[in-house]
Design an enzyme around this catalytic site. Structure first.
Site, PDB file in Angstrom:
ATOM      1  N   CYS A 122     -27.530  24.323   1.837  1.00 27.12           N
ATOM      2  CA  CYS A 122     -27.381  25.743   1.511  1.00 27.12           C
ATOM      3  C   CYS A 122     -28.118  26.635   2.508  1.00 27.12           C
ATOM      4  CB  CYS A 122     -27.879  26.029   0.103  1.00 27.12           C
ATOM      5  SG  CYS A 122     -27.046  25.044  -1.148  1.00 27.12           S
ATOM      6  N   HIS A 262     -29.426  33.495  -0.813  1.00 28.26           N
ATOM      7  CA  HIS A 262     -28.453  32.443  -1.099  1.00 28.26           C
ATOM      8  C   HIS A 262     -27.964  32.601  -2.543  1.00 28.26           C
ATOM      9  CE1 HIS A 262     -26.495  28.734  -1.765  1.00 28.26           C
ATOM     10  NE2 HIS A 262     -27.489  28.152  -2.399  1.00 28.26           N
ATOM     11  N   ASN A 293     -21.624  28.970  -6.470  1.00 25.12           N
ATOM     12  CA  ASN A 293     -22.553  28.643  -5.379  1.00 25.12           C
ATOM     13  C   ASN A 293     -21.787  27.877  -4.303  1.00 25.12           C
ATOM     14  OD1 ASN A 293     -24.366  27.269  -3.706  1.00 25.12           O
ATOM     15  ND2 ASN A 293     -25.873  26.936  -5.324  1.00 25.12           N
TER      16      ASN A 293
HETATM   17  C1  LIG Z   1     -29.106  23.806 -13.874  1.00 23.83           C
HETATM   18  C2  LIG Z   1     -29.886  24.719 -14.810  1.00 23.83           C
HETATM   19  C3  LIG Z   1     -29.026  25.941 -15.173  1.00 23.83           C
HETATM   20  C4  LIG Z   1     -30.160  23.937 -16.094  1.00 23.83           C
HETATM   21  O1  LIG Z   1     -30.911  24.765 -16.953  1.00 23.83           O
HETATM   22  P1  LIG Z   1     -32.226  24.180 -17.613  1.00 23.83           P
HETATM   23  O2  LIG Z   1     -32.759  25.208 -18.521  1.00 23.83           O
HETATM   24  O3  LIG Z   1     -33.126  23.674 -16.526  1.00 23.83           O
HETATM   25  O4  LIG Z   1     -31.623  22.988 -18.421  1.00 23.83           O
HETATM   26  P2  LIG Z   1     -32.315  21.650 -18.938  1.00 23.83           P
HETATM   27  O5  LIG Z   1     -31.830  20.526 -18.102  1.00 23.83           O
HETATM   28  O6  LIG Z   1     -33.807  21.827 -19.059  1.00 23.83           O
HETATM   29  O7  LIG Z   1     -31.696  21.556 -20.370  1.00 23.83           O
HETATM   30  C5  LIG Z   1     -31.944  22.550 -21.366  1.00 23.83           C
HETATM   31  C6  LIG Z   1     -31.010  22.332 -22.534  1.00 23.83           C
HETATM   32  O8  LIG Z   1     -29.668  22.683 -22.132  1.00 23.83           O
HETATM   33  C7  LIG Z   1     -28.795  21.551 -22.323  1.00 23.83           C
HETATM   34  N1  LIG Z   1     -27.841  21.545 -21.218  1.00 23.83           N
HETATM   35  C8  LIG Z   1     -28.016  21.039 -19.966  1.00 23.83           C
HETATM   36  N2  LIG Z   1     -26.901  21.266 -19.223  1.00 23.83           N
HETATM   37  C9  LIG Z   1     -26.044  21.921 -20.027  1.00 23.83           C
HETATM   38  C10 LIG Z   1     -24.751  22.418 -19.824  1.00 23.83           C
HETATM   39  N3  LIG Z   1     -24.124  22.314 -18.648  1.00 23.83           N
HETATM   40  N4  LIG Z   1     -24.157  23.049 -20.866  1.00 23.83           N
HETATM   41  C11 LIG Z   1     -24.772  23.188 -22.057  1.00 23.83           C
HETATM   42  N5  LIG Z   1     -26.004  22.718 -22.301  1.00 23.83           N
HETATM   43  C12 LIG Z   1     -26.628  22.092 -21.295  1.00 23.83           C
HETATM   44  C13 LIG Z   1     -29.705  20.349 -22.320  1.00 23.83           C
HETATM   45  O9  LIG Z   1     -29.139  19.276 -23.048  1.00 23.83           O
HETATM   46  C14 LIG Z   1     -30.942  20.877 -22.992  1.00 23.83           C
HETATM   47  O10 LIG Z   1     -30.718  20.909 -24.392  1.00 23.83           O
HETATM   48  P3  LIG Z   1     -31.960  20.677 -25.437  1.00 23.83           P
HETATM   49  O11 LIG Z   1     -32.909  21.823 -25.203  1.00 23.83           O
HETATM   50  O12 LIG Z   1     -31.271  20.737 -26.755  1.00 23.83           O
HETATM   51  O13 LIG Z   1     -32.536  19.348 -25.076  1.00 23.83           O
HETATM   52  C15 LIG Z   1     -31.231  25.204 -14.201  1.00 23.83           C
HETATM   53  O14 LIG Z   1     -32.122  24.117 -14.065  1.00 23.83           O
HETATM   54  C16 LIG Z   1     -31.059  25.851 -12.872  1.00 23.83           C
HETATM   55  O15 LIG Z   1     -30.561  26.951 -12.784  1.00 23.83           O
HETATM   56  N6  LIG Z   1     -31.489  25.167 -11.778  1.00 23.83           N
HETATM   57  C17 LIG Z   1     -31.304  25.623 -10.436  1.00 23.83           C
HETATM   58  C18 LIG Z   1     -29.919  25.262 -10.049  1.00 23.83           C
HETATM   59  C19 LIG Z   1     -29.484  25.873  -8.753  1.00 23.83           C
HETATM   60  O16 LIG Z   1     -29.330  27.053  -8.646  1.00 23.83           O
HETATM   61  N7  LIG Z   1     -29.272  25.032  -7.780  1.00 23.83           N
HETATM   62  C20 LIG Z   1     -28.789  25.419  -6.522  1.00 23.83           C
HETATM   63  C21 LIG Z   1     -29.895  25.442  -5.557  1.00 23.83           C
HETATM   64  S1  LIG Z   1     -29.258  25.486  -3.933  1.00 23.83           S
END
Ligand SMILES: CC(C)(COP(=O)(O)OP(=O)(O)OC[C@H]1O[C@@H](n2cnc3c(N)ncnc32)[C@H](O)[C@@H]1OP(=O)(O)O)[C@@H](O)C(=O)NCCC(=O)NCCS
Length: 337
Positions: A122, A262, A293
């Site tokens: 990225c 980004h 993204n």
């Molecule tokens: C990916 C992202 C949105 C996930 O959100 P998060 O809050 O970290 O999610 P978690 O993995 O901690 O999970 C939180 C809850 O959501 C649930 N969950 C995870 N993915 C899910 C999805 N796609 N849909 C619905 N629920 C989901 C999990 O099961 C968990 O449930 P629980 O609380 O009942 O156990 C977040 O981590 C993020 O934005 N990361 C950066 C990603 C990014 O921008 N990457 C590009 C960089 S170049």
């Protein structure tokens, strides 16, 4: 010892023109949610993404690159033969060799321009802008075409809850050329290899040779991501890098017109802007909401849209910052073409 003549470059470099290509297929959250047991509401709340674009089979890396580049070259007011080097930032050209850049350079009609790909995920586009500016100032090229292009839909596992709703496809290109005044500030860049595993293609692909996810089958290993640590790193560490790029360019936050981070995720964009304490007058790129993204393509796509919608005007001062797998990052201040 024979005397060697040194290359003589331009006093400064600037972005002369920009172009973008958005794939034709618009994919709403409703198309993505079933395979990952998610909902439109959850995806919008966690990422700000409403829709993304996926390329059709005809919209290849080369097709999207050539289309965006033709616009950038025309807007730069030069002809393709004047391009001396083509730099393609991508992680989803599915051949390790040859690079796609020579094929793009040839189709554009650049003659025998130097052409190569770079892999900085990225962060690739801002790496390319830095290389291009240095080439123009160093004298190895007068005009450099920098392309950011991805078909991440080819390497995304649409059943992976952590990535399926994030990644998308597209292309953007800029022409970098000579200038009497600085149009591209010093790059602030680096890498954090300790976090090498945060975003990567599947590491176990060697164990699954013969399955449909293995290289031997012709399918590239899918992307995986540790969402939480990436979120924290991007939101906090990267805002410090962005501030350093402003300082390196000698630009005060109140003199900044446009911020184009980004397009990873809307929550990261908002967290960065808050932590940098950007004045409310700074217009912020938010293309991720309906484009997803697009990794190396995200910054030129977002900037091109801001120009088209009047949020960025020619001569504005813009801060670019790109970050991603590696972890790699690069930021610089530029003048909007
Ligand atoms: C990916 C992202 C949105 C996930 O959100 P998060 O809050 O970290 O999610 P978690 O993995 O901690 O999970 C939180 C809850 O959501 C649930 N969950 C995870 N993915 C899910 C999805 N796609 N849909 C619905 N629920 C989901 C999990 O099961 C968990 O449930 P629980 O609380 O009942 O156990 C977040 O981590 C993020 O934005 N990361 C950066 C990603 C990014 O921008 N990457 C590009 C960089 S170049």
């Amino acid at each position: 010892m024979a005397a060697i003549s040194g290359a003589v470059g331009a006093p400064h470099a600037r972005i002369m023109g920009i172009g973008a290509y958005r794939p034709s297929r618009l994919v709403p959250n409703s198309e993505v949610v079933d395979a990952i047991d998610s909902s439109d509401e959850w995806i919008q709340q966690r990422s700000g993404i409403r829709t993304r674009r996926f390329a059709t089979p005809e919209e290849t890396i080369q097709v999207m690159s050539v289309a965006s580049s033709r616009i950038a070259i025309e807007r730069a007011g030069i002809s393709p033969e004047q391009i001396d080097c083509v730099v393609v930032a991508t992680v989803s050209h599915l051949l390790q060799t040859p690079a796609i850049a020579p094929a793009i350079a040839h189709e554009l009609g650049t003659g025998n321009a130097a052409a190569f790909d770079i892999s900085a995920a990225c962060a690739g586009f801002c790496h390319g802008v830095s290389l291009g500016a240095d080439m123009v100032r160093g004298g190895s090229a007068r005009h450099v075409l920098v392309i950011g292009v991805e078909r991440l839909s080819d390497i995304t596992d649409m059943t992976d809850r952590g990535t399926a709703f994030i990644f998308a496809d597209g292309a953007g290109a800029v022409v970098i050329g000579p200038s009497e005044t600085p149009g591209i500030g010093p790059v602030v860049w680096g890498s954090d290899g300790e976090a090498y595993d945060y975003i990567r293609q599947r590491e176990d692909w060697r164990d699954v040779v013969g399955s449909e996810d293995s290289p031997g089958s012709g399918v590239m290993p899918h992307l995986t991501m540790q969402g939480n640590p990436v979120f924290r790193w991007a939101s906090f560490t990267m805002s410090k890098v962005a501030v350093q790029a402003l300082e390196a360019a000698g630009v005060a936050p109140e003199d900044l017109d446009v911020f184009v981070p980004h397009q990873a995720n809307m929550r990261i964009i908002d967290a960065m802007a808050r932590s940098m304490k950007l004045p409310a007058s700074v217009r912020i790129g938010r293309d991720v909401a309906d484009q997803g993204n697009t990794s190396a393509a995200s910054i030129p796509l977002a900037l091109d849209r801001m120009i088209a919608e009047g949020d960025a005007r020619s001569g504005d001062t813009a801060l670019l910052i790109a970050f991603g797998a590696g972890l790699a990052y690069a930021a610089q201040v530029v003048t909007v073409p």
